[in-house]
Design a protein around this motif. Structure first.
Motif, PDB file in Angstrom:
ATOM      1  N   SER A 253       0.396  11.804 -13.489  1.00 19.49           N
ATOM      2  CA  SER A 253       1.251  12.907 -13.058  1.00 19.49           C
ATOM      3  C   SER A 253       2.009  13.442 -14.265  1.00 19.49           C
ATOM      4  CB  SER A 253       2.241  12.420 -12.002  1.00 19.49           C
ATOM      5  OG  SER A 253       3.184  11.533 -12.589  1.00 19.49           O
ATOM      6  N   GLY A 254       2.719  14.553 -14.085  1.00 18.53           N
ATOM      7  CA  GLY A 254       3.477  15.123 -15.182  1.00 18.53           C
ATOM      8  C   GLY A 254       4.523  14.170 -15.732  1.00 18.53           C
TER       9      GLY A 254
ATOM     10  N   ARG B  32       2.770  11.302 -17.602  1.00 16.30           N
ATOM     11  CA  ARG B  32       2.271  11.785 -18.900  1.00 16.30           C
ATOM     12  C   ARG B  32       3.413  11.836 -19.908  1.00 16.30           C
ATOM     13  NH1 ARG B  32       2.448  17.214 -20.514  1.00 16.30           N
ATOM     14  NH2 ARG B  32       1.044  17.811 -22.220  1.00 16.30           N
TER      15      ARG B  32
ATOM     16  N   ARG C  66      -5.551  10.259 -15.166  1.00 15.44           N
ATOM     17  CA  ARG C  66      -5.097  11.169 -14.108  1.00 15.44           C
ATOM     18  C   ARG C  66      -3.613  10.981 -13.817  1.00 15.44           C
ATOM     19  NH1 ARG C  66     -10.009  12.911 -10.427  1.00 15.44           N
ATOM     20  NH2 ARG C  66     -11.596  12.895 -12.040  1.00 15.44           N
TER      21      ARG C  66
ATOM     22  N   TYR D  56      -2.462  19.911 -20.273  1.00 15.36           N
ATOM     23  CA  TYR D  56      -2.316  19.006 -19.136  1.00 15.36           C
ATOM     24  C   TYR D  56      -3.101  19.536 -17.941  1.00 15.36           C
ATOM     25  CZ  TYR D  56      -0.094  16.511 -15.256  1.00 15.36           C
ATOM     26  OH  TYR D  56       0.130  15.758 -14.137  1.00 15.36           O
TER      27      TYR D  56
ATOM     28  N   THR E 294      -3.544  19.167 -14.145  1.00 25.98           N
ATOM     29  CA  THR E 294      -2.788  18.641 -13.017  1.00 25.98           C
ATOM     30  C   THR E 294      -3.714  17.904 -12.046  1.00 25.98           C
ATOM     31  OG1 THR E 294      -3.087  20.642 -11.699  1.00 25.98           O
ATOM     32  CG2 THR E 294      -1.186  20.582 -13.183  1.00 25.98           C
TER      33      THR E 294
ATOM     34  N   SER F 213      -0.236  27.042 -15.950  1.00 23.49           N
ATOM     35  CA  SER F 213      -0.681  26.039 -16.919  1.00 23.49           C
ATOM     36  C   SER F 213      -1.580  26.624 -18.007  1.00 23.49           C
ATOM     37  CB  SER F 213      -1.430  24.907 -16.213  1.00 23.49           C
ATOM     38  OG  SER F 213      -2.623  25.392 -15.632  1.00 23.49           O
TER      39      SER F 213
ATOM     40  N   ARG G  35      -5.211  12.415 -19.397  1.00 23.60           N
ATOM     41  CA  ARG G  35      -6.221  13.091 -18.562  1.00 23.60           C
ATOM     42  C   ARG G  35      -7.152  12.069 -17.917  1.00 23.60           C
ATOM     43  NH1 ARG G  35      -6.417  16.913 -22.835  1.00 23.60           N
ATOM     44  NH2 ARG G  35      -8.270  15.931 -23.708  1.00 23.60           N
TER      45      ARG G  35
ATOM     46  N   SER H  68      -4.056  18.373  -8.949  1.00 24.21           N
ATOM     47  CA  SER H  68      -4.698  19.322  -8.031  1.00 24.21           C
ATOM     48  C   SER H  68      -5.920  19.968  -8.666  1.00 24.21           C
ATOM     49  CB  SER H  68      -3.699  20.400  -7.592  1.00 24.21           C
ATOM     50  OG  SER H  68      -3.218  21.127  -8.713  1.00 24.21           O
TER      51      SER H  68
END
Length: 270
Positions: free
Chosen positions: A68-69, A72, A66, A92, A94, A238, A63, A96
């Motif tokens: 991305s999936g 991570r 920052r 998580y 995202t 999410s 986190r 956005s």
């Protein structure tokens, strides 16, 4: 981790840039602050001297950086862990959602997971509700704080308190039904049932429901009471809950909220 640190600016992470900087992005001290871990531990992780970081630490680093999936998931595997699957309460945030939080910089906003564990709070939220940077483990869970911990700054009448407790337990039961294999959530519920008669009574009643928007009065130790609208927004896909506090324009509550946004978490008593 060093490369990921370099690409996150302090301003992007909500921190002051100030002074001369050798680091292109976040300093180790800043990453440690954002992730809620020690600077020494960040150093040992970057130098491959720390072994077996917990899933909680890896999630906090993802986190703060920052990621991305895919990044991570890669970080979890680097730590020797399996990335959390669909049976686990999502934690998580995202990119956005991060950007949306950045654009709401002047409004108190906290992001919770479906079990009501605080994942991130912007500075106005910390100023309003108390600085959560030192909270660890269950201290970050709003249900635990209200039944077993110090509570919150929200002021309830006895009737409102009972209704609030029933609502949060009903909401948590929905989450437990959605993620029955989540071990962390099961431990939380077991601890609450064992140590809080009120929680056990409400849980065993079997009521289910969702937390609703409400008008709340917050007793702030410096600026006094603020009556604010509290809206809870859900992020589709999410299961995050975004809690937003706003005041009616032109009111004393709006003035006090604006003052808090300026002074942050520092004491107003000189």
């Amino acid at each position: 981790m060093r490369r990921w640190r370099d690409r996150v600016s302090p301003e992007t992470a909500g921190l002051p840039a100030g002074g001369q900087r050798r680091a292109a992005g976040l300093r180790r001290e800043e990453l440690a602050l954002l992730a809620g871990i020690s600077v020494d531990y960040v150093t040992r992780l970057e130098q491959s001297r720390a072994t077996n970081p917990s899933a909680h630490v890896v999630e906090a680093l993802a986190r703060a950086l920052r990621l991305s999936g895919d990044e991570r998931a890669y970080l979890f595997r680097l730590a020797g862990l399996v990335p959390p699957g669909p049976e686990t309460v999502p934690a998580y945030i995202t990119p956005s959602v991060q950007r949306m939080l950045d654009r709401l910089a002047g409004i108190p906003v906290g992001i919770y997971d479906a079990s009501w564990t605080l994942l991130m709070a912007n500075p106005p939220y910390a100023a309003l509700m108390g600085d959560p940077s030192g909270w660890r483990g269950n201290e970050r869970n709003a249900v635990w704080r209200n039944f077993l911990g110090p509570g919150s700054r929200v002021r309830h009448t006895p009737h409102e308190q009972r209704a609030f407790e029933a609502a949060v337990v009903a909401d948590l039961r929905v989450t437990a039904g959605r993620y029955p294999a989540d071990q962390r959530l099961r431990r939380l519920v077991a601890q609450l049932r064992t140590n809080s008669e009120r929680f056990a009574e409400l849980w065993d009643a079997g009521v289910v429901g969702e937390q609703q928007a409400a008008r709340k009065t917050i007793e702030h130790p410096q600026v006094g009471p603020l009556t604010l609208d509290c809206d809870v927004l859900s992020v589709a896909g999410s299961d995050l809950r975004i809690m937003i506090y706003t005041a009616e324009p032109g009111t004393q509550d709006a003035e006090r909220l604006a003052l808090l946004s300026v002074v942050g978490t520092q004491s107003l008593v000189g």
